[in-house]
Motif scaffolding. Structure first.
Motif, PDB file in Angstrom:
ATOM      1  N   THR A   1       0.833  -1.200   0.000  1.00 46.21           N
ATOM      2  CA  THR A   1       0.000   0.000   0.000  1.00 46.21           C
ATOM      3  C   THR A   1       0.871   1.255   0.000  1.00 46.21           C
ATOM      4  N   VAL A   2       1.917   1.249   0.808  1.00 44.99           N
ATOM      5  CA  VAL A   2       2.818   2.405   0.874  1.00 44.99           C
ATOM      6  C   VAL A   2       3.511   2.629  -0.461  1.00 44.99           C
ATOM      7  N   PHE A   3       3.973   1.554  -1.110  1.00 48.64           N
ATOM      8  CA  PHE A   3       4.642   1.688  -2.406  1.00 48.64           C
ATOM      9  C   PHE A   3       3.708   2.311  -3.441  1.00 48.64           C
ATOM     10  N   VAL A   4       2.480   1.833  -3.465  1.00 53.59           N
ATOM     11  CA  VAL A   4       1.520   2.364  -4.438  1.00 53.59           C
ATOM     12  C   VAL A   4       1.264   3.847  -4.175  1.00 53.59           C
ATOM     13  N   MET A   5       1.143   4.224  -2.916  1.00 55.11           N
ATOM     14  CA  MET A   5       0.880   5.623  -2.591  1.00 55.11           C
ATOM     15  C   MET A   5       2.078   6.521  -2.892  1.00 55.11           C
ATOM     16  N   LEU A   6       3.271   6.027  -2.603  1.00 56.90           N
ATOM     17  CA  LEU A   6       4.462   6.839  -2.862  1.00 56.90           C
ATOM     18  C   LEU A   6       4.691   7.038  -4.352  1.00 56.90           C
ATOM     19  N   ASN A   7       4.328   6.035  -5.145  1.00 55.08           N
ATOM     20  CA  ASN A   7       4.554   6.125  -6.587  1.00 55.08           C
ATOM     21  C   ASN A   7       3.313   6.536  -7.363  1.00 55.08           C
ATOM     22  N   GLY A   8       2.194   6.815  -6.638  1.00 54.46           N
ATOM     23  CA  GLY A   8       0.943   7.100  -7.305  1.00 54.46           C
ATOM     24  C   GLY A   8       0.912   8.482  -7.953  1.00 54.46           C
ATOM     25  N   GLU A   9      -0.096   8.663  -8.755  1.00 56.61           N
ATOM     26  CA  GLU A   9      -0.249   9.940  -9.456  1.00 56.61           C
ATOM     27  C   GLU A   9      -0.601  11.053  -8.476  1.00 56.61           C
ATOM     28  N   ASP A  10      -1.397  10.705  -7.445  1.00 54.58           N
ATOM     29  CA  ASP A  10      -1.754  11.699  -6.432  1.00 54.58           C
ATOM     30  C   ASP A  10      -0.658  11.740  -5.379  1.00 54.58           C
ATOM     31  N   ARG A  11       0.063  12.845  -5.326  1.00 54.33           N
ATOM     32  CA  ARG A  11       1.161  12.962  -4.387  1.00 54.33           C
ATOM     33  C   ARG A  11       0.612  13.122  -2.982  1.00 54.33           C
TER      34      ARG A  11
ATOM     35  N   ALA B   1       1.708  12.924   5.886  1.00 59.83           N
ATOM     36  CA  ALA B   1       1.137  11.593   5.637  1.00 59.83           C
ATOM     37  C   ALA B   1       2.234  10.583   5.324  1.00 59.83           C
ATOM     38  N   THR B   2       3.234  11.004   4.562  1.00 58.70           N
ATOM     39  CA  THR B   2       4.363  10.133   4.250  1.00 58.70           C
ATOM     40  C   THR B   2       5.082   9.714   5.521  1.00 58.70           C
ATOM     41  N   ARG B   3       5.346  10.687   6.384  1.00 54.49           N
ATOM     42  CA  ARG B   3       6.051  10.386   7.641  1.00 54.49           C
ATOM     43  C   ARG B   3       5.275   9.379   8.484  1.00 54.49           C
ATOM     44  N   ILE B   4       3.981   9.582   8.622  1.00 50.29           N
ATOM     45  CA  ILE B   4       3.169   8.692   9.458  1.00 50.29           C
ATOM     46  C   ILE B   4       3.127   7.281   8.854  1.00 50.29           C
ATOM     47  N   LEU B   5       2.975   7.209   7.541  1.00 47.20           N
ATOM     48  CA  LEU B   5       2.966   5.896   6.887  1.00 47.20           C
ATOM     49  C   LEU B   5       4.284   5.154   7.113  1.00 47.20           C
TER      50      LEU B   5
ATOM     51  N   THR C   1       6.512  -3.851  11.526  1.00 43.89           N
ATOM     52  CA  THR C   1       7.530  -4.841  11.188  1.00 43.89           C
ATOM     53  C   THR C   1       8.528  -5.037  12.328  1.00 43.89           C
ATOM     54  N   TYR C   2       8.438  -4.231  13.363  1.00 47.86           N
ATOM     55  CA  TYR C   2       9.348  -4.291  14.511  1.00 47.86           C
ATOM     56  C   TYR C   2      10.798  -4.000  14.109  1.00 47.86           C
ATOM     57  N   THR C   3      10.985  -3.258  13.021  1.00 52.98           N
ATOM     58  CA  THR C   3      12.337  -2.898  12.584  1.00 52.98           C
ATOM     59  C   THR C   3      12.695  -1.524  13.135  1.00 52.98           C
ATOM     60  N   LEU C   4      12.592  -1.404  14.439  1.00 53.88           N
ATOM     61  CA  LEU C   4      12.831  -0.122  15.104  1.00 53.88           C
ATOM     62  C   LEU C   4      14.322   0.092  15.350  1.00 53.88           C
ATOM     63  N   PRO C   5      14.787   1.370  15.390  1.00 55.61           N
ATOM     64  CA  PRO C   5      13.956   2.584  15.316  1.00 55.61           C
ATOM     65  C   PRO C   5      13.486   2.902  13.901  1.00 55.61           C
ATOM     66  N   GLY C   6      14.242   2.519  12.878  1.00 58.02           N
ATOM     67  CA  GLY C   6      13.781   2.714  11.515  1.00 58.02           C
ATOM     68  C   GLY C   6      13.354   4.135  11.233  1.00 58.02           C
ATOM     69  N   PHE C   7      12.159   4.262  10.660  1.00 54.83           N
ATOM     70  CA  PHE C   7      11.663   5.589  10.281  1.00 54.83           C
ATOM     71  C   PHE C   7      11.209   6.417  11.486  1.00 54.83           C
ATOM     72  N   THR C   8      11.061   5.779  12.656  1.00 55.74           N
ATOM     73  CA  THR C   8      10.624   6.556  13.821  1.00 55.74           C
ATOM     74  C   THR C   8      11.700   7.512  14.292  1.00 55.74           C
ATOM     75  N   ALA C   9      12.948   7.292  13.868  1.00 57.92           N
ATOM     76  CA  ALA C   9      14.037   8.199  14.231  1.00 57.92           C
ATOM     77  C   ALA C   9      14.723   8.758  12.986  1.00 57.92           C
TER      78      ALA C   9
ATOM     79  N   LEU D   1      -1.618   4.901  12.470  1.00 55.24           N
ATOM     80  CA  LEU D   1      -2.259   5.731  11.458  1.00 55.24           C
ATOM     81  C   LEU D   1      -3.327   6.675  12.018  1.00 55.24           C
ATOM     82  N   LEU D   2      -3.852   6.357  13.206  1.00 62.74           N
ATOM     83  CA  LEU D   2      -4.959   7.166  13.713  1.00 62.74           C
ATOM     84  C   LEU D   2      -4.636   7.951  14.972  1.00 62.74           C
ATOM     85  N   SER D   3      -3.507   7.705  15.618  1.00 57.18           N
ATOM     86  CA  SER D   3      -3.209   8.398  16.884  1.00 57.18           C
ATOM     87  C   SER D   3      -2.960   9.884  16.678  1.00 57.18           C
ATOM     88  N   GLU D   4      -2.412  10.224  15.524  1.00 61.37           N
ATOM     89  CA  GLU D   4      -2.085  11.631  15.267  1.00 61.37           C
ATOM     90  C   GLU D   4      -3.205  12.278  14.457  1.00 61.37           C
TER      91      GLU D   4
END
Length: 860
Positions: free
Chosen positions: A550-560, A565-569, A577-585, A709-712
């Protein structure tokens, strides 16, 4: 030598003739050929087989060979090759041209093998009994007491009945005079009989007409007799429990262990599944401890008991030898039978046969010299370039070597070792292996051949498997035949002189009776635990990939999509995926260019939580419970492995080349696995734990996704993007749009994924299924109606969720939705506690006792 080049294209009848002639098998000049007699005529059986192969032609043979490979793959037939980078498990190789033995020829071989098994049975009883062989001078005491396979701790151990040696395997080759010569014996835990059965199953399916018309001796009765013999050894009488002890999924022949356990109807156990208590051997199951009466082992002698034998062993059962001595459990083959694999015995075998049997053996043994004998040592020294040098004990870790292949320095070093420890080495004459035809994809070519066959004790004597495991070299050049080097196998056809009648033996009748009367064996708790984690890992991998797609489709989609939203995704991807800290940092630059991190989350097998790592964990759990999986399930798991192997190539284009499509085969395979477990697995305790694992993991993944996705609280555009991502990854977007005609928005989306009982991916749906499973588990009813801890956790989680009001849950305070974060954190904690209570109650994690001293001297 026959050319390996494919035939050149021609037209019409001439092309057919060329194709057929490519499968002619002329006598290979200068090589010992199994297919022809002394006059050069094809032997009985070979003439019909080679004619049939020639008539089929190369194209048909290629198609049949490919079909055989597919069947072997679907069956999960593997032979684990140690030390091969990138491939811990190799596919089992089967040549489509069988090895033929005529009925008359086999009659002589069979008689000789029965005689040899009887002799080795008497030797085994003598070595751990009166030792008359040593008293009469038929065997030097140094040959026995210096050998690592002789275990003093097993002195006096005796099986009930007339036979100590239950299974016996021999390797043999045919000599130029047509007779068979024995090269070695396997008596500890003879391997290969399961592969024989698999080879026969495949060949009878791939070449049904050829198999039927060749009047091949059937082999099923051998396995029926094995089952009958094992059950008859039980010290407890009726309805014994027999278990097959395996070292584990990493063992080279693990497929065979699981295959035989399934075929014979015995539970497959590892050391951790067994415990010695109150003078008996028990299997740990969900129903408690179940007594084991007979243990068919595939673990070498010294590893079977860390208390009395090898203290560093993780493969054995502490205290096993003590209850074997007491007669309360029978181990087959008996502990200490590795002493029969002593290569020094082969030197003295003719004299031993005369002493114990009163006659010479019908089948010769390879000429053997022992360096512990002064005359033999002098012979070895003079003729080392003509002899094969071996360590007398297979467990030494030292490979055999042909003196003629060594340079002067190597020969000198080897002779120095021999003279330093002469009792440890033997030398054997080099016997050239005969050649048989093998299909190389275009034509038939000669390959060196080695036959292993098996005998099992019966009430009166031994029954020999009518066939065996034939192994061939990887090429015409050279004589090396080694499964660790990838040598293929052949099915071995003993050709009857007339069609074989179907005979129902007493063994088969007894086997059927036992199968009908025996209660269903409880599963070892280890197997159930692996099914549980198989369900969890499968769901974790699927949920991760669905969100990633889903993230790949949204990042590469016609609607930017907006930066927020990108950060939260991306942060949510790291969280589920439990690959922390990853994008959280991540820095703003890393969030703007997320390709490297996203690709690592997918393909880095060394990173815990990555897609590859999770699927590898799933495959390992499937291996550990392989004996319970259907053929279709194993086929889907193989598809999953293939898709994983192709993942790097599919992702080579990065985010710019539709990376979501690289995940599609993996998601499809996981969906197929989920469908099979739901529609094809019996609703037994194994299925319940697998489904419980799946439901727990889906709940945790749903909670992490909702929280991420909904906490913020975001703007309307960002919120629509995040809601769409959540519903898409959870397969609820179509339902949302259909129901949205009356109501649409965040409340409807949250209700769908949290509280909708009709949605099989909603959180409440998972909890209700878990509640159903709890009611059906062993020991599900607590004392006096009191709720146990796992029921308490689940009931609290369900009640908390059902009392939730979605409008209140989604209220915004500042830029956050604190109720979402609080509720999700609380539910995740309760579900993890629930999982821990289930694990502690039903799975065993304790380690057994270990030997206190560290002296590992042989025989101590």
């Amino acid at each position: 030598m026959i050319s390996k080049q494919p035939p050149s294209p021609q037209s019409g009848q001439s092309q057919v003739q060329t194709l057929h002639s490519a499968l002619d098998y002329p006598a290979p000049g200068g090589l010992l050929d199994e297919t022809r007699d002394a006059d050069g005529a094809l032997k009985p059986g070979w003439d019909y087989l080679l004619g049939a192969v020639r008539d089929l032609g190369p194209e048909v043979m290629r198609n049949r060979e490919e079909k055989a490979r597919r069947i072997l793959r679907d069956d999960g037939a593997t032979y684990n090759i140690y030390g091969k980078p990138g491939s811990a498990s190799g596919s089992w190789e089967l040549d489509p041209v069988p090895y033929i033995i005529s009925s008359d020829d086999w009659s002589q071989i069979e008689t000789g093998l029965q005689e040899r098994s009887e002799l080795f049975n008497l030797i085994l009883r003598d070595l751990y009994g009166p030792r008359t062989l040593i008293r009469h001078g038929a065997l030097p005491p140094e040959a026995l007491f210096n050998h690592g396979g002789f275990l003093r701790a097993c002195q006096g151990v005796q099986l009930p009945g007339d036979h100590e040696l239950i299974m016996h395997a021999v390797d043999m080759v045919r000599r130029p005079d047509g007779s068979m010569c024995i090269l070695s014996d396997r008596t500890q835990a003879p391997s290969g009989s399961g592969y024989v059965l698999e080879n026969r199953t495949v060949m009878s399916r791939v070449f049904p007409s050829l198999y039927r018309d060749s009047h091949v001796h059937r082999i099923a009765s051998f396995y029926q007799r094995l089952r009958h013999k094992l059950t008859s050894l039980s010290p407890s009488g009726d309805l014994p429990r027999v278990a097959l002890l395996t070292p584990g999924a990493q063992n080279e022949t693990y497929f065979e262990h699981a295959y035989l356990a399934n075929y014979l109807g015995f539970p497959l156990v590892q050391s951790g599944d067994l415990v010695v208590r109150n003078g008996f051997l028990w299997m740990k199951s969900l129903d408690g401890l179940k007594r084991v009466d007979v243990l068919l082992r595939r673990v070498d002698d010294v590893y079977c008991d860390p208390v009395e034998l090898r203290p560093d062993s993780q493969l054995g059962v502490p205290g096993l030898l003590e209850i074997v001595r007491s007669g309360r459990v029978v181990v087959c083959n008996p502990l200490g039978s590795g002493a029969l694999e002593n290569a020094i015995l082969l030197k003295y075998l003719p004299g031993i046969a005369t002493l114990l049997l009163g006659r010479d053996l019908r089948l010769d043994t390879v000429k053997t010299f022992w360096a512990g004998d002064e005359a033999d040592l002098a012979h070895i020294t003079r003729n080392i370039d003509k002899l094969i040098i071996k360590h007398a004990w297979r467990g030494s870790g030292e490979n055999s070597a042909f003196g003629g292949d060594l340079n002067e320095e190597q020969r000198t070093a080897l002779l120095a070792r021999i003279h330093h420890s002469p009792f440890d080495y033997v030398a054997q004459e080099k016997l050239d292996k005969p050649y048989t035809p093998a299909f190389n994809g275009y034509n038939l070519e000669p390959r060196p051949t080695l036959l292993r066959t098996f005998a099992v004790a019966t009430d009166s004597s031994y029954t020999v498997l009518p066939g065996g495991l034939t192994r061939i070299g990887t090429s015409t050049n050279g004589q090396l035949i080694s499964m660790q080097e990838g040598s293929p196998s052949k099915d071995t056809w003993v050709i009857a002189s007339e069609p074989e009648r179907e005979v129902t033996t007493e063994a088969s009748i007894d086997s059927l009776r036992l199968a009908q009367e025996s209660p269903v064996d409880s599963l070892p708790s280890r197997v159930v635990e692996n099914l549980y984690w198989m369900g969890r890992y499968a769901e974790r991998a699927e949920a991760s990939m669905r969100l990633l797609r889903t993230v790949f489709v949204m990042l590469n989609g016609e609607d930017r999509i907006t930066p927020d939203a990108t950060r939260i995704l991306l942060e949510t991807v790291s969280q589920i995926t439990y690959t922390l800290p990853g994008f959280t940092a991540a820095t703003p630059e890393q969030l703007a260019n997320p390709e490297e991190e996203l690709l690592e989350i997918i393909s880095d097998g060394n990173r815990v939580g990555s897609v590859r790592s999770t699927i590898n964990s799933l495959l390992l759990a499937a291996d550990e419970s392989k004996e319970l999986l259907s053929t279709d399930t194993i086929r889907v798991i193989n598809d999953l492995q293939d898709a994983l192997d192709n993942l790097d190539a599919d992702l080579s284009g990065g985010l710019a080349s539709a990376p979501e499509e690289a995940l599609d085969p993996l998601v499809t395979s996981l969906a197929g696995l989920a469908g099979l477990t739901q529609e094809s697995m019996i609703r037994g305790v194994g299925w319940r734990f697998m489904d419980m694992g799946k439901r727990i993991e889906r709940s945790l993944q749903t909670i992490a996704t909702v929280r991420g996705l909904l906490s913020e609280a975001c703007g309307e555009t960002e919120q629509a993007t995040l809601l769409t991502a959540m519903l898409t990854s959870m397969e609820a977007l179509i339902t949302y749009r259909r129901r949205g005609r009356q109501q649409r928005g965040l409340e409807l989306g949250a209700d769908l994924v949290l509280l909708d009982r009709t949605n099989p991916r909603s959180l409440l749906f998972q909890m209700e299924r878990l509640q159903e499973h709890l009611a059906e588990l062993p020991n599900a009813e607590p004392l006096a109606g009191e709720l146990d801890e796992e029921n308490r956790c689940l009931l609290e989680a369900m009640t908390t969720l059902q009392l939730t009001r979605v409008p209140h849950l989604l209220q915004v305070a500042g830029k956050r939705r604190p109720e979402v974060e609080t509720l999700m954190t609380q539910l995740a904690g309760l579900l993890r506690e629930f999982s821990r209570f289930i694990s502690d109650k039903h799975f065993d994690h304790r380690s057994g006792p270990k030997q206190l001293f560290t002296n590992t001297r042989s025989g101590s």
